[in-house]
Design a protein around this motif. Structure first.
Motif, PDB file in Angstrom:
ATOM      1  N   SER A 129      33.573  31.140  36.976  1.00  0.00           N
ATOM      2  CA  SER A 129      34.080  32.478  36.664  1.00  0.00           C
ATOM      3  C   SER A 129      34.330  33.273  37.933  1.00  0.00           C
ATOM      4  CB  SER A 129      33.080  33.231  35.777  1.00  0.00           C
ATOM      5  OG  SER A 129      33.532  34.554  35.518  1.00  0.00           O
ATOM      6  N   GLU A 130      35.387  34.088  37.893  1.00  0.00           N
ATOM      7  CA  GLU A 130      35.586  35.088  38.931  1.00  0.00           C
ATOM      8  C   GLU A 130      34.551  36.200  38.759  1.00  0.00           C
ATOM      9  OE1 GLU A 130      39.938  36.251  39.846  1.00  0.00           O
ATOM     10  OE2 GLU A 130      39.943  35.609  37.742  1.00  0.00           O
ATOM     11  N   GLU A 131      34.474  37.051  39.774  1.00  0.00           N
ATOM     12  CA  GLU A 131      33.666  38.259  39.640  1.00  0.00           C
ATOM     13  C   GLU A 131      34.325  39.176  38.605  1.00  0.00           C
ATOM     14  OE1 GLU A 131      30.771  38.969  41.096  1.00  0.00           O
ATOM     15  OE2 GLU A 131      30.764  37.014  42.100  1.00  0.00           O
ATOM     16  N   VAL A 132      33.514  39.949  37.895  1.00  0.00           N
ATOM     17  CA  VAL A 132      34.057  40.920  36.943  1.00  0.00           C
ATOM     18  C   VAL A 132      34.788  41.993  37.738  1.00  0.00           C
ATOM     19  CG1 VAL A 132      33.491  42.605  35.150  1.00  0.00           C
ATOM     20  CG2 VAL A 132      32.166  40.483  35.346  1.00  0.00           C
ATOM     21  N   PRO A 133      36.047  42.299  37.388  1.00  0.00           N
ATOM     22  CA  PRO A 133      36.790  43.301  38.173  1.00  0.00           C
ATOM     23  C   PRO A 133      36.121  44.671  38.138  1.00  0.00           C
ATOM     24  CG  PRO A 133      37.975  42.719  36.161  1.00  0.00           C
ATOM     25  CD  PRO A 133      36.840  41.757  36.284  1.00  0.00           C
ATOM     26  N   ALA A 134      36.126  45.362  39.290  1.00  0.00           N
ATOM     27  CA  ALA A 134      35.493  46.682  39.393  1.00  0.00           C
ATOM     28  C   ALA A 134      36.226  47.700  38.528  1.00  0.00           C
ATOM     29  CB  ALA A 134      35.477  47.134  40.850  1.00  0.00           C
ATOM     30  N   THR A 135      37.540  47.634  38.511  1.00  0.00           N
ATOM     31  CA  THR A 135      38.336  48.487  37.620  1.00  0.00           C
ATOM     32  C   THR A 135      39.227  47.592  36.777  1.00  0.00           C
ATOM     33  OG1 THR A 135      40.065  48.724  39.305  1.00  0.00           O
ATOM     34  CG2 THR A 135      38.343  50.419  39.243  1.00  0.00           C
ATOM     35  N   ASN A 136      39.455  48.022  35.540  1.00  0.00           N
ATOM     36  CA  ASN A 136      40.191  47.154  34.616  1.00  0.00           C
ATOM     37  C   ASN A 136      40.970  48.023  33.631  1.00  0.00           C
ATOM     38  OD1 ASN A 136      41.062  44.801  33.412  1.00  0.00           O
ATOM     39  ND2 ASN A 136      39.050  44.096  32.765  1.00  0.00           N
ATOM     40  N   ASP A 137      41.833  48.899  34.187  1.00  0.00           N
ATOM     41  CA  ASP A 137      42.523  49.863  33.343  1.00  0.00           C
ATOM     42  C   ASP A 137      44.041  49.698  33.343  1.00  0.00           C
ATOM     43  OD1 ASP A 137      42.938  50.631  35.917  1.00  0.00           O
ATOM     44  OD2 ASP A 137      41.990  52.605  35.754  1.00  0.00           O
ATOM     45  N   GLU A 138      44.523  48.527  33.782  1.00  0.00           N
ATOM     46  CA  GLU A 138      45.962  48.265  33.740  1.00  0.00           C
ATOM     47  C   GLU A 138      46.382  47.929  32.310  1.00  0.00           C
ATOM     48  OE1 GLU A 138      48.173  48.550  36.297  1.00  0.00           O
ATOM     49  OE2 GLU A 138      46.462  49.400  37.385  1.00  0.00           O
ATOM     50  N   PRO A 139      47.684  47.996  32.004  1.00  0.00           N
ATOM     51  CA  PRO A 139      48.148  47.671  30.641  1.00  0.00           C
ATOM     52  C   PRO A 139      47.745  46.280  30.174  1.00  0.00           C
ATOM     53  CG  PRO A 139      49.885  48.758  31.873  1.00  0.00           C
ATOM     54  CD  PRO A 139      48.780  48.512  32.849  1.00  0.00           C
ATOM     55  N   VAL A 140      47.685  45.313  31.127  1.00  0.00           N
ATOM     56  CA  VAL A 140      47.207  43.967  30.790  1.00  0.00           C
ATOM     57  C   VAL A 140      45.768  43.847  31.285  1.00  0.00           C
ATOM     58  CG1 VAL A 140      47.503  41.482  31.161  1.00  0.00           C
ATOM     59  CG2 VAL A 140      49.517  42.948  30.888  1.00  0.00           C
ATOM     60  N   ARG A 141      44.842  43.627  30.376  1.00  0.00           N
ATOM     61  CA  ARG A 141      43.427  43.596  30.723  1.00  0.00           C
ATOM     62  C   ARG A 141      43.058  42.245  31.324  1.00  0.00           C
ATOM     63  NH1 ARG A 141      39.404  46.934  30.117  1.00  0.00           N
ATOM     64  NH2 ARG A 141      37.251  46.190  29.922  1.00  0.00           N
ATOM     65  N   VAL A 142      42.265  42.277  32.393  1.00  0.00           N
ATOM     66  CA  VAL A 142      41.845  41.059  33.075  1.00  0.00           C
ATOM     67  C   VAL A 142      40.548  40.545  32.453  1.00  0.00           C
ATOM     68  CG1 VAL A 142      41.095  40.040  35.257  1.00  0.00           C
ATOM     69  CG2 VAL A 142      42.947  41.733  35.241  1.00  0.00           C
ATOM     70  N   VAL A 143      40.567  39.281  32.047  1.00  0.00           N
ATOM     71  CA  VAL A 143      39.383  38.626  31.477  1.00  0.00           C
ATOM     72  C   VAL A 143      38.932  37.546  32.453  1.00  0.00           C
ATOM     73  CG1 VAL A 143      38.526  37.224  29.539  1.00  0.00           C
ATOM     74  CG2 VAL A 143      40.134  39.098  29.116  1.00  0.00           C
TER      75      VAL A 143
END
Length: 504
Positions: free
Chosen positions: A357-371
């Protein structure tokens, strides 16, 4: 002289034409079914006319067909142009995704086996002659056993059974037929012909495996059931420790990754491969009935290290990958003496699962959500929303082409709080569910708020993707933004006031 050359050329062309005539061109499912029913051993090349590898194989395939003409037992070679309209169903039925693909049919159109031989005439002929014969040999002398051991390409499974009519023999024959591509098989009905039986009685059935270049002779001690014997035979026919990298070892690597065998992968720096580490890995291999042990150094084994994303960083790292349980276990910075403890802890259920797994993104408020791998379950299955997720690879051309469209799709549904458009890098994150199969990129799945999983296989335009979301979502359009809810409440209050005035 010119006349002689012309005659020679004509003869060569005629020979080539005759060779080509020995390959039967298949036209549709019914035709193939008829050929399989008529010929007990039939080999089909599935090809596309534009494929360069297919063009290279064509003359070799034709010459092999000519060479095998009249062979006993009969060997029939056919070719299937999957670009032809009548053969489109065959392409999907047999999951033909690359060219050329060769499959062997032994009287059953529904259960072909893979061709794993060479692509030149002599190699094709030799491979198919072996495949067309019985999957095992009865060995009736010590000399025959010795010759079989010498002739085996990789490993020989030798079984002692009481008689050819016994149930044990039937089980042995079933396993030999299933694994004929993986190792050689021989059997005896006289236990004195088995070296490991000399000096003592061996009860039937008795099974050992002889491997080229190894003195270790594994002996089967489990229940004599076909499935259990097959699992053991696959694992024990492999080298005790498979080295990832050398060409001579890559077929064993491929076998280790083909089935459901658990794999113990030791990742080490070049100077970290000590005799003690090799001995501990060998002992772990010997002690298990179903474990493939692989050594990958940071230089030779970079591909497999990158595949797992374990990042050993100059230290010996152990990773256990259990495909059947869909689980991985990791231990970093280990000493050779840690190997048996790691395996023991695994058997006792004392290890925590590990996930790429990658690190959990610090911010995740773009139209496409990063999982990412560690947030997948929470974000996709437990969000209470409908989720449309793209599993992609950064360097994949199709993924790069889809990116702007996927971003636009995210913007279109951003205001609807019940639908999430998401993405995950499938090269550095595990997909922790068996409900989603990722065989290529991009792979798109829609997961409804109540957990139903649907694979998307439609067009890739924004309009087609948006239409799919609206047709499959369970809540979209029903959840209103907070401002809209306030407007509705205000309208209701105004209507109530008007009703009061009317009553007065």
């Amino acid at each position: 002289m010119r006349g002689l050359l012309a005659a020679a050329l004509a003869a060569a062309l005629l020979a080539c034409a005759h060779a080509g005539d020995d390959v039967i061109a298949v036209s549709g499912q019914e035709h193939l079914d008829e050929l399989i029913a008529k010929h007990p051993f039939l080999v089909a090349e599935f090809y596309a006319p534009w494929c360069g590898h297919c063009k290279q194989l064509e003359p070799e395939w034709a010459k092999a067909a000519a060479a095998l003409k009249g062979h006993n037992p009969e060997v029939v070679l056919v070719k299937v142009d999957v670009s032809a309209e009548e053969n489109e169903g065959l392409k999907s039925k047999y999951s033909i995704t690359g060219f050329p693909t060769i499959k062997i049919f032994r009287g059953d159109a529904s259960q072909p086996s893979a061709y794993e031989g060479p692509h030149e005439e002599e190699g094709i002929v030799n491979y198919l002659k072996k495949q067309a014969g019985p999957a095992y040999k009865k060995l009736e002398s010590g000399e025959a056993v010795a010759a079989a051991r010498e002739a085996a390409e990789g490993a020989l499974l030798l079984a002692y059974v009481a008689s050819d009519a016994s149930e044990e023999f039937k089980t042995f024959a079933e396993v030999a037929e299933a694994l004929r591509n993986d190792l050689d098989f021989g059997y005896v009905t006289d236990h004195s012909l088995v070296e490991e039986c000399k000096g003592g009685d061996c009860a039937s059935p008795f099974v050992v495996i002889y491997k080229k270049g190894e003195s270790d002779v594994p002996r089967y001690e489990g229940k004599f059931k076909a499935d259990q014997l097959k699992t053991w035979a696959v694992a024990k026919s492999l080298p005790l420790v498979i080295r990832f990298g050398p060409p001579s070892q890559m077929k064993a690597v491929q076998k280790a990754f083909e089935g459901s065998l658990p794999r113990l992968v030791a990742m080490a720096p070049e100077d970290g491969v000590s005799d003690e580490l090799m001995e501990q890995l060998s002992q772990a291999s010997k002690a298990s009935n179903d474990l493939a042990v692989i050594l990958a150094t940071e230089t030779e084994g970079k591909r497999i290290i990158d595949y797992y994303g374990a990042k050993p960083a100059g230290k010996v790292t152990l990773l256990l990958d259990d495909p059947e349980a869909k689980a991985k276990y990791l231990k970093r910075d280990v000493k050779p003496s840690d190997v048996p403890e790691f395996v023991r802890d695994l058997q006792e259920g004392a290890l925590a699962k590990w996930m790429k797994s990658e690190e959990v993104p610090a911010t995740n408020d773009e139209p496409v959500r990063v999982v990412v791998g560690t947030t997948f379950e929470e974000e996709v299955f437990k969000s209470g929303k409908d989720v449309f997720i793209e599993i992609y690879a950064p360097r994949c051309g199709h993924c790069v082409k889809l990116k702007p469209t996927w971003d636009e799709l995210g913007k279109e549904f951003q205001a609807d709080g019940s639908v999430v458009i998401a993405k995950m890098d499938g090269t550095i994150n595990d997909v922790p569910t068996d409900q989603m199969v990722v065989r290529g990129f991009p792979t798109l799945y829609f997961v409804t708020a109540d957990g139903q999983v649907k694979k998307y296989e439609g067009g890739r335009s924004k309009e087609e993707l948006a239409k799919f979301v609206r047709e499959n979502c369970t809540k979209c359009g029903k959840a209103k933004p907070a401002e809209a809810e306030d407007d509705v409440e205000a309208e209701a209050e105004e209507a109530a006031e008007e009703e009061k005035k009317d009553e007065l």
